[in-house]
Design an enzyme around this catalytic site. Structure first.
Site, PDB file in Angstrom:
ATOM      1  N   LYS A  21      -4.028 -15.468  -4.760  1.00 27.78           N
ATOM      2  CA  LYS A  21      -2.616 -15.091  -4.707  1.00 27.78           C
ATOM      3  C   LYS A  21      -2.364 -13.809  -5.495  1.00 27.78           C
ATOM      4  CE  LYS A  21      -1.167 -17.866  -8.705  1.00 27.78           C
ATOM      5  NZ  LYS A  21      -0.215 -18.872  -9.204  1.00 27.78           N
TER       6      LYS A  21
ATOM      7  N   TYR B 259       6.996  12.467 -24.362  1.00 26.31           N
ATOM      8  CA  TYR B 259       8.433  12.251 -24.497  1.00 26.31           C
ATOM      9  C   TYR B 259       8.813  11.910 -25.935  1.00 26.31           C
ATOM     10  CZ  TYR B 259       9.053  12.214 -19.434  1.00 26.31           C
ATOM     11  OH  TYR B 259       9.105  12.570 -18.103  1.00 26.31           O
TER      12      TYR B 259
END
Length: 336
Positions: free
Chosen positions: A33, A245
């Site tokens: 999955k 940043y």
């Protein structure tokens, strides 16, 4: 471009460890999955089929249809088809009320809630669920449950097993035959002294990232995935020049800094620049993780981000699953 390498050798090794416990590869249902826990659905399904795995478990029908040709059975955990799929695709009944929504002729496996309290019919609803399945012309081919604490110390695992044993006794009284019984996930498989069910649903152990307390008899497993990033650019910076940043990264002395093509847009966790992630080679990510890039004080053409998701997860105070499944399906995956 960033790259995920899948170790065929480690995967085969892990499968062999699992089969020693199940005593037959026919009793292994590989959980694939969520893009095979981030490893790549089609890729891992093909590797599994190559080593003789006959049963798979997926989240939804889209995943089932992608790999159905490779396996004898594919169990769908949380999806309902609009029309009855082929016999090999089985649908889990997670709730008494969903039975009427499943198309007639569908092969189903009934989940019983023995204590997880997430999905499955209550033990008190079991007989009614079986009756409703027959009433609505569905084909009952499996009965299952799921353990909530198989990987933890304590008695909860044992009382859930006893609850499932009561369901087995009730099924015998109801003369239910021709169904496969399964309860073990990865942790439960290695928790039981002797495996005695029809299949074990094994996911994280096959990928080498199962964690359990030391007293449990867990064999050494090997991580299957490693994550790599390629250099985008390089520059020389002076001492105390700031990187990224908000200038959250800073060099203490003159050095070479390179940017690499992995970021939170690829599913790599952003983390915190105040507690930077440390690569396996000992280098730290400088400053903030960007959407598509990280900075590291090195000039290497390619860097290893992690080769063991368990160790990477510890740095983020999370679990290996969280690292693995978030990685973008767009990242190229190759078998080595």
């Amino acid at each position: 471009m960033s790259l995920i390498k899948i170790s065929r050798k480690n995967f085969v090794y892990n499968i062999n460890q699992i089969v020693q416990k199940t005593q037959s590869i026919d009793k292994l249902a590989l959980v694939l999955k969520d893009n095979a826990y981030g490893h790549g659905l089609s890729l891992m399904a093909s590797l599994a089929a190559d080593v003789g795995v006959k049963h798979a478990v997926v989240r939804n029908l889209r995943e089932a249809y992608e790999i159905e040709e490779l396996f004898e059975t594919v169990l769908v955990l949380s999806d309902i088809p609009k029309t009855a799929p082929v016999k090999k695709i089985r649908i889990v009944v997670n709730d008494l009320n969903c039975i009427v929504k499943i198309p007639k002729g569908t092969y189903v496996e009934l989940k019983v809630d023995t204590g997880m309290h997430r999905n499955g019919v209550l033990p008190s609803e079991f007989q009614k669920a079986v009756e409703e399945i027959e009433k609505h012309s569905l084909n009952l081919v499996g009965i299952m449950t799921h353990f909530r604490s198989a990987d933890e110390m304590g008695s909860e695992f044992f009382w859930q097993r006893k609850e499932f044993d009561r369901i087995k006794e009730l099924a015998q009284k109801l003369d239910i035959k021709g169904v496969r019984w399964h309860s073990c996930n990865s942790a439960a498989l290695f928790r039981v002294s002797e495996f005695d069910e029809d299949i074990a649903r094994v996911g994280i152990a096959a990928f080498g990232c199962l964690e359990m307390p030391k007293p449990f008899n867990l064999p050494k497993l090997k991580p299957v995935m490693s994550l790599w990033a390629d250099r985008i650019s390089t520059r020389e910076l002076r001492a105390m020049q700031r990187v990224g940043y908000a200038g959250a990264g800073c060099l203490k002395s003159k050095g070479v800094v390179s940017t690499y093509d992995i970021g939170y847009g690829d599913g790599w966790l952003r983390g915190s620049s105040s507690k930077p992630y440390i690569l396996p080679n000992g280098k730290k990510i400088l400053g903030r993780v960007s959407m598509d890039a990280i900075s590291v004080e090195t000039a290497e053409e390619q860097i290893l981000i992690f080769d063991n998701a368990i160790e990477a997860a510890k740095q983020f105070d999370t679990i290996a699953y969280d690292i693995l499944v978030k990685l973008s399906p767009a990242i190229r995956r190759i078998v080595v």
